[in-house]
Design a protein around this motif. Structure first.
Motif, PDB file in Angstrom:
ATOM      1  N   ILE A 167      12.494  -4.388  18.640  1.00 32.35           N
ATOM      2  CA  ILE A 167      12.271  -2.996  17.917  1.00 32.35           C
ATOM      3  C   ILE A 167      10.577  -3.217  17.840  1.00 32.35           C
ATOM      4  CG2 ILE A 167      13.099  -1.045  17.038  1.00 32.35           C
ATOM      5  CD1 ILE A 167      15.117  -2.237  18.499  1.00 32.35           C
ATOM      6  N   TYR A 168      10.297  -2.239  18.667  1.00 30.88           N
ATOM      7  CA  TYR A 168       8.668  -1.859  18.501  1.00 30.88           C
ATOM      8  C   TYR A 168       8.522  -0.936  17.588  1.00 30.88           C
ATOM      9  CZ  TYR A 168       9.529   1.890  22.260  1.00 30.88           C
ATOM     10  OH  TYR A 168       9.862   2.770  23.136  1.00 30.88           O
ATOM     11  N   GLY A 169       9.818   0.749  17.596  1.00 39.20           N
ATOM     12  CA  GLY A 169       9.467   1.921  16.986  1.00 39.20           C
ATOM     13  C   GLY A 169       8.798   1.556  15.498  1.00 39.20           C
ATOM     14  N   ASP A 170       9.116   0.156  14.507  1.00 41.48           N
ATOM     15  CA  ASP A 170       8.734  -0.360  13.553  1.00 41.48           C
ATOM     16  C   ASP A 170       7.380   0.041  13.664  1.00 41.48           C
ATOM     17  OD1 ASP A 170       8.929   0.101  11.139  1.00 41.48           O
ATOM     18  OD2 ASP A 170      10.130  -1.898  10.495  1.00 41.48           O
ATOM     19  N   ILE A 171       7.011  -0.829  14.291  1.00 41.44           N
ATOM     20  CA  ILE A 171       5.540  -1.342  14.488  1.00 41.44           C
ATOM     21  C   ILE A 171       4.266   0.084  14.837  1.00 41.44           C
ATOM     22  CG2 ILE A 171       3.664  -2.412  15.527  1.00 41.44           C
ATOM     23  CD1 ILE A 171       5.985  -4.788  16.633  1.00 41.44           C
ATOM     24  N   VAL A 172       5.219   1.479  15.731  1.00 36.98           N
ATOM     25  CA  VAL A 172       4.604   2.581  16.084  1.00 36.98           C
ATOM     26  C   VAL A 172       4.773   3.151  14.647  1.00 36.98           C
ATOM     27  CG1 VAL A 172       4.859   4.587  17.188  1.00 36.98           C
ATOM     28  CG2 VAL A 172       5.079   2.301  18.269  1.00 36.98           C
ATOM     29  N   LEU A 173       5.819   3.172  13.919  1.00 36.23           N
ATOM     30  CA  LEU A 173       5.676   3.965  12.894  1.00 36.23           C
ATOM     31  C   LEU A 173       4.824   3.640  11.463  1.00 36.23           C
ATOM     32  CD1 LEU A 173       9.306   4.340  12.006  1.00 36.23           C
ATOM     33  CD2 LEU A 173       7.592   5.937  12.768  1.00 36.23           C
ATOM     34  N   GLN A 174       4.504   2.295  11.601  1.00 34.92           N
ATOM     35  CA  GLN A 174       3.461   1.541  10.339  1.00 34.92           C
ATOM     36  C   GLN A 174       2.172   1.688  10.643  1.00 34.92           C
ATOM     37  OE1 GLN A 174       3.532  -2.471   8.396  1.00 34.92           O
ATOM     38  NE2 GLN A 174       5.990  -2.353  10.069  1.00 34.92           N
ATOM     39  N   ILE A 175       1.857   1.319  11.845  1.00 31.49           N
ATOM     40  CA  ILE A 175       0.474   1.285  12.155  1.00 31.49           C
ATOM     41  C   ILE A 175      -0.187   3.274  12.299  1.00 31.49           C
ATOM     42  CG2 ILE A 175      -0.952   1.861  14.346  1.00 31.49           C
ATOM     43  CD1 ILE A 175      -0.168  -1.226  15.517  1.00 31.49           C
ATOM     44  N   GLN A 176       1.092   4.426  13.399  1.00 33.07           N
ATOM     45  CA  GLN A 176       0.487   5.904  12.630  1.00 33.07           C
ATOM     46  C   GLN A 176       0.580   6.088  11.038  1.00 33.07           C
ATOM     47  OE1 GLN A 176       3.776   8.602  14.874  1.00 33.07           O
ATOM     48  NE2 GLN A 176       3.257   9.855  13.691  1.00 33.07           N
ATOM     49  N   GLY A 177       1.322   5.516  10.499  1.00 36.25           N
ATOM     50  CA  GLY A 177       1.057   5.611   9.080  1.00 36.25           C
ATOM     51  C   GLY A 177      -0.137   5.283   8.635  1.00 36.25           C
ATOM     52  N   MET A 178      -0.888   4.082   9.120  1.00 32.52           N
ATOM     53  CA  MET A 178      -2.226   3.646   8.847  1.00 32.52           C
ATOM     54  C   MET A 178      -2.954   4.554   9.031  1.00 32.52           C
ATOM     55  SD  MET A 178      -1.852  -0.293   9.247  1.00 32.52           S
ATOM     56  CE  MET A 178      -0.412  -1.514   8.633  1.00 32.52           C
ATOM     57  N   ILE A 179      -2.798   4.869  10.264  1.00 33.62           N
ATOM     58  CA  ILE A 179      -4.264   5.482  10.488  1.00 33.62           C
ATOM     59  C   ILE A 179      -3.741   7.216  10.003  1.00 33.62           C
ATOM     60  CG2 ILE A 179      -4.637   7.536  12.925  1.00 33.62           C
ATOM     61  CD1 ILE A 179      -3.201   4.790  14.439  1.00 33.62           C
ATOM     62  N   ASP A 180      -2.611   8.162   9.687  1.00 34.98           N
ATOM     63  CA  ASP A 180      -3.082   9.129   8.523  1.00 34.98           C
ATOM     64  C   ASP A 180      -3.211   9.331   7.685  1.00 34.98           C
ATOM     65  OD1 ASP A 180      -1.386  10.074  11.102  1.00 34.98           O
ATOM     66  OD2 ASP A 180       0.982   9.838  10.570  1.00 34.98           O
ATOM     67  N   ARG A 181      -3.174   8.051   6.661  1.00 36.66           N
ATOM     68  CA  ARG A 181      -3.844   8.097   5.938  1.00 36.66           C
ATOM     69  C   ARG A 181      -4.866   7.170   5.742  1.00 36.66           C
ATOM     70  NH1 ARG A 181       1.158   4.542   4.604  1.00 36.66           N
ATOM     71  NH2 ARG A 181       0.336   2.560   5.321  1.00 36.66           N
ATOM     72  N   GLY A 182      -5.752   7.135   6.858  1.00 39.13           N
ATOM     73  CA  GLY A 182      -7.202   7.101   6.935  1.00 39.13           C
ATOM     74  C   GLY A 182      -7.834   5.439   6.880  1.00 39.13           C
ATOM     75  N   GLU A 183      -6.359   4.079   6.736  1.00 37.10           N
ATOM     76  CA  GLU A 183      -6.603   2.735   6.610  1.00 37.10           C
ATOM     77  C   GLU A 183      -7.373   2.365   7.750  1.00 37.10           C
ATOM     78  OE1 GLU A 183      -2.800   1.312   4.787  1.00 37.10           O
ATOM     79  OE2 GLU A 183      -2.355   2.768   3.560  1.00 37.10           O
ATOM     80  N   LEU A 184      -7.046   3.540   8.492  1.00 37.52           N
ATOM     81  CA  LEU A 184      -7.536   3.277  10.140  1.00 37.52           C
ATOM     82  C   LEU A 184      -8.034   3.322  10.833  1.00 37.52           C
ATOM     83  CD1 LEU A 184      -4.367   1.381  12.285  1.00 37.52           C
ATOM     84  CD2 LEU A 184      -6.765  -0.291  11.134  1.00 37.52           C
ATOM     85  N   ARG A 185      -9.160   4.035  10.766  1.00 40.28           N
ATOM     86  CA  ARG A 185     -10.550   5.388  11.432  1.00 40.28           C
ATOM     87  C   ARG A 185     -11.005   5.627  12.881  1.00 40.28           C
ATOM     88  NH1 ARG A 185     -14.349   6.381   6.170  1.00 40.28           N
ATOM     89  NH2 ARG A 185     -12.797   5.838   4.690  1.00 40.28           N
ATOM     90  N   PRO A 186     -10.937   6.755  13.363  1.00 40.96           N
ATOM     91  CA  PRO A 186     -11.185   6.627  14.906  1.00 40.96           C
ATOM     92  C   PRO A 186     -12.608   5.771  14.529  1.00 40.96           C
ATOM     93  CG  PRO A 186     -10.772   8.710  13.182  1.00 40.96           C
ATOM     94  CD  PRO A 186     -10.670   7.895  12.041  1.00 40.96           C
ATOM     95  N   GLY A 187     -12.087   4.917  15.858  1.00 44.84           N
ATOM     96  CA  GLY A 187     -13.524   3.737  16.248  1.00 44.84           C
ATOM     97  C   GLY A 187     -12.649   2.338  15.954  1.00 44.84           C
TER      98      GLY A 187
END
Length: 242
Positions: A11-31
């Motif tokens: 099930i890959y949807g959970d991975i998508v949600l976790q990574i998307q959450g990191m991007i939304d929170r700024g834990e992962l930034r553009p680049g």
């Protein structure tokens, strides 16, 4: 990059949600570069095929991009296009000052809170330098509108959300403080300096709630000055305050 194993294999949807959450929170930034597929598969305890499906889904959302031979990166937001679109909406609608203040009250206290949570040492250094420049300008009796714009912009950058950063630029450019005489008095500049000092200190110390409150108090104080007396009407557009 902290993750939790997905609840069910394949099930890959959970991975998508976790990574998307990191991007939304700024834990992962553009680049930022995501870990390699093999590493992600181990972190999430899934197969590499499942990781590929998740990366593909994130790419379809325009959140990441895979570069040949270089890995997968968080996508940069097309800032110029976003600013152009948002600025066009504002200019066509010619919003009232109260509309602009309402939007600022909605987003800027949260930006200050995010800055307190996410600001890196380089962000803190730039914010402190901008504040020091504003303080020198006040002491020299110079205009401070540009310093104010810069400081608010740097706080938005430190928050780690590119969309919020671009929104702040447009809102501040549309509400040009140099057009409001009441905001340029020495007394007002000193009050603004004190408010900014409280915000900077809260962000520096990582005090999220304190930063949010300091920004909210600052905006409410500015709004009270702008609409004090009969001269400033809530129905005026920024260009009518001059």
């Amino acid at each position: 990059m902290e993750v939790r194993p997905v609840s069910r294999k394949g099930i890959y949807g959970d991975i998508v949600l976790q990574i998307q959450g990191m991007i939304d929170r700024g834990e992962l930034r553009p680049g930022d570069r995501l870990p390699p597929e093999r590493t992600l598969a181990g972190m999430f305890e899934v197969s590499r095929n499942t990781v590929r499906e998740a990366i593909k889904a994130l790419a379809e959302k325009d959140m990441v991009e895979s570069r040949q031979g270089a890995g997968t990166y968080v996508r940069e937001v097309d800032g110029e296009r976003f600013v152009s679109t948002l600025a066009g909406i504002i200019m066509r609608g010619r919003p009232a000052l109260r509309d602009i203040f309402e939007v600022r009250r909605l987003i800027e206290p949260e930006i200050a809170a995010l800055a307190a949570r996410h600001a890196a040492p380089r962000d803190i250094a730039r914010i402190e330098a901008a504040f020091a420049d504003q303080e020198r300008a006040v002491r020299a009796g110079e205009p401070t509108a540009d310093h104010d714009l810069l400081l608010h912009g740097l706080l938005a950058e430190a928050a780690g959300n590119v969309i919020l950063c671009e929104m702040v630029k447009v809102l501040h450019e549309d509400f040009n403080q140099s057009r409001v005489e009441g905001l340029q008095s020495r007394e007002r500049q000193e009050a603004s300096l004190a408010a900014h000092r409280a915000i900077v200190e809260a962000v520096r110390g990582g005090h999220v709630m304190q930063a949010e409150k300091a920004m909210r108090d600052h905006l409410e104080e500015i709004e009270a000055i702008v609409f004090a007396g009969s001269r400033y009407s809530g129905h005026q557009t920024p260009s009518e305050v001059s």
